[in-house]
Design a protein around this motif. Sequence first.
Motif, short mmCIF file in Angstrom:
data_model
loop_
_atom_site.label_atom_id
_atom_site.label_comp_id
_atom_site.label_asym_id
_atom_site.label_seq_id
_atom_site.Cartn_x
_atom_site.Cartn_y
_atom_site.Cartn_z
N PHE A 71 0.86 -1.18 0.00
CA PHE A 71 0.00 0.00 0.00
C PHE A 71 0.90 1.23 0.00
CE2 PHE A 71 -1.89 3.46 2.44
CZ PHE A 71 -3.06 3.66 1.74
N LEU A 72 0.53 2.22 -0.82
CA LEU A 72 1.26 3.48 -0.88
C LEU A 72 0.25 4.61 -0.75
CD1 LEU A 72 3.88 5.10 -1.59
CD2 LEU A 72 3.19 4.87 -3.98
N GLY A 73 0.51 5.54 0.14
CA GLY A 73 -0.37 6.69 0.31
C GLY A 73 0.45 7.97 0.42
N PHE A 74 -0.01 9.04 -0.22
CA PHE A 74 0.68 10.33 -0.15
C PHE A 74 -0.28 11.42 -0.60
CE2 PHE A 74 1.22 8.84 -4.42
CZ PHE A 74 1.15 9.97 -5.21
N ARG A 75 0.13 12.69 -0.40
CA ARG A 75 -0.66 13.85 -0.81
C ARG A 75 0.20 14.74 -1.69
NH1 ARG A 75 -4.34 16.24 3.53
NH2 ARG A 75 -3.00 18.01 3.23
N PHE A 76 -0.46 15.47 -2.59
CA PHE A 76 0.26 16.45 -3.41
C PHE A 76 -0.63 17.64 -3.72
CE2 PHE A 76 -1.88 14.06 -6.74
CZ PHE A 76 -2.11 14.98 -7.75
N SER A 77 -0.01 18.74 -4.08
CA SER A 77 -0.73 19.97 -4.42
C SER A 77 -0.79 20.13 -5.93
CB SER A 77 0.00 21.18 -3.83
OG SER A 77 0.03 21.12 -2.44
N GLY A 78 -1.81 20.83 -6.40
CA GLY A 78 -1.88 21.21 -7.81
C GLY A 78 -2.80 20.36 -8.65
N GLY A 79 -3.46 19.38 -8.08
CA GLY A 79 -4.38 18.56 -8.86
C GLY A 79 -5.80 19.10 -8.81
N GLN A 80 -6.56 18.83 -9.86
CA GLN A 80 -7.95 19.25 -9.95
C GLN A 80 -8.83 18.04 -10.27
OE1 GLN A 80 -8.92 22.40 -9.26
NE2 GLN A 80 -6.77 22.84 -8.84
N LYS A 81 -10.10 18.12 -9.90
CA LYS A 81 -11.04 17.04 -10.20
C LYS A 81 -11.06 16.76 -11.70
CE LYS A 81 -14.08 17.52 -6.27
NZ LYS A 81 -15.45 17.62 -5.78
N GLY A 82 -11.10 15.46 -12.04
CA GLY A 82 -11.14 15.05 -13.44
C GLY A 82 -9.78 14.78 -14.05
N GLU A 83 -8.70 15.31 -13.46
CA GLU A 83 -7.36 15.04 -13.97
C GLU A 83 -6.94 13.62 -13.57
OE1 GLU A 83 -5.74 19.63 -13.83
OE2 GLU A 83 -5.06 18.23 -12.30
N LYS A 84 -5.95 13.08 -14.26
CA LYS A 84 -5.52 11.71 -14.02
C LYS A 84 -4.22 11.65 -13.21
CE LYS A 84 -7.79 9.62 -17.94
NZ LYS A 84 -8.92 9.20 -17.19
N VAL A 85 -4.14 10.61 -12.40
CA VAL A 85 -2.91 10.26 -11.67
C VAL A 85 -2.54 8.86 -12.16
CG1 VAL A 85 -1.91 9.73 -9.42
CG2 VAL A 85 -3.50 11.63 -9.65
N SER A 86 -1.30 8.69 -12.62
CA SER A 86 -0.84 7.41 -13.15
C SER A 86 0.22 6.80 -12.24
CB SER A 86 -0.24 7.58 -14.54
OG SER A 86 -1.19 8.11 -15.42
N VAL A 87 0.14 5.48 -12.05
CA VAL A 87 1.09 4.76 -11.21
C VAL A 87 1.67 3.62 -12.05
CG1 VAL A 87 1.44 3.44 -9.09
CG2 VAL A 87 -0.29 5.26 -9.16
N LYS A 88 2.99 3.47 -11.99
CA LYS A 88 3.67 2.40 -12.72
C LYS A 88 4.69 1.75 -11.80
CE LYS A 88 6.66 1.40 -16.63
NZ LYS A 88 7.35 1.92 -17.80
N TRP A 89 4.76 0.43 -11.83
CA TRP A 89 5.82 -0.27 -11.12
C TRP A 89 6.53 -1.22 -12.05
CZ3 TRP A 89 5.23 -5.43 -11.37
CH2 TRP A 89 3.97 -6.02 -11.25
N VAL A 90 7.81 -1.50 -11.73
CA VAL A 90 8.63 -2.48 -12.45
C VAL A 90 9.27 -3.36 -11.39
CG1 VAL A 90 10.57 -2.82 -14.01
CG2 VAL A 90 9.12 -0.80 -14.27
N ASP A 91 9.22 -4.69 -11.59
CA ASP A 91 9.81 -5.57 -10.59
C ASP A 91 11.18 -6.10 -11.03
OD1 ASP A 91 9.36 -7.85 -12.21
OD2 ASP A 91 7.55 -8.43 -11.13
N ASN A 92 11.81 -6.89 -10.17
CA ASN A 92 13.16 -7.36 -10.43
C ASN A 92 13.24 -8.39 -11.55
OD1 ASN A 92 11.89 -9.27 -8.62
ND2 ASN A 92 13.89 -10.19 -8.31
N LYS A 93 12.11 -8.86 -12.05
CA LYS A 93 12.09 -9.78 -13.19
C LYS A 93 11.73 -9.06 -14.48
CE LYS A 93 11.17 -13.98 -10.62
NZ LYS A 93 10.35 -15.19 -10.54
N GLY A 94 11.60 -7.75 -14.43
CA GLY A 94 11.28 -6.96 -15.61
C GLY A 94 9.80 -6.84 -15.90
N GLU A 95 8.96 -7.45 -15.08
CA GLU A 95 7.52 -7.31 -15.27
C GLU A 95 7.12 -5.91 -14.83
OE1 GLU A 95 5.51 -10.46 -13.15
OE2 GLU A 95 6.90 -11.96 -13.97
N GLU A 96 6.08 -5.38 -15.46
CA GLU A 96 5.63 -4.05 -15.09
C GLU A 96 4.12 -3.95 -15.16
OE1 GLU A 96 6.18 -1.25 -18.86
OE2 GLU A 96 8.08 -2.12 -18.20
N ARG A 97 3.61 -2.95 -14.49
CA ARG A 97 2.17 -2.69 -14.46
C ARG A 97 1.96 -1.19 -14.40
NH1 ARG A 97 -2.86 -5.36 -15.08
NH2 ARG A 97 -4.19 -3.53 -14.94
#
Length: 104
Positions: A71-97
């Motif tokens: 689980f990852l949680g954080f806050r940031f400034s400058g976002g507005q409703k309707g805008e997108k937040v993207s999350v990407k991870w890469v693991d030690n086997k080269g798989e990504e999501r």
Amino acid sequence: MADPMKIRAALQPDGKVLVKVLMSHTMETGQRKDASGKTIPAHFIQHVTVTHKDKTLLSAQWGPAISKNPFLGFRFSGGQKGEKVSVKWVDNKGEERSDEADIT
């Protein structure tokens, strides 16, 4: 490919966006053994990147000490409703999501 991440991004009354991410991953350390006594190979998320409007909000290097389905949680400034937040991870086997969510 791994299961989709569960991402929530909500604009708070103070104007900051609260982001909560639940990632589905086994996060094997490489130190556990299976029922037959063989070591289970290491398989863990190594790099996490969060972006908003093509700007990197968060970049993290992780290792095998992070729990299963992190689980990852954080806050940031400058976002507005309707805008997108993207999350990407890469693991030690080269798989990504990669997944994204709209700010609500």
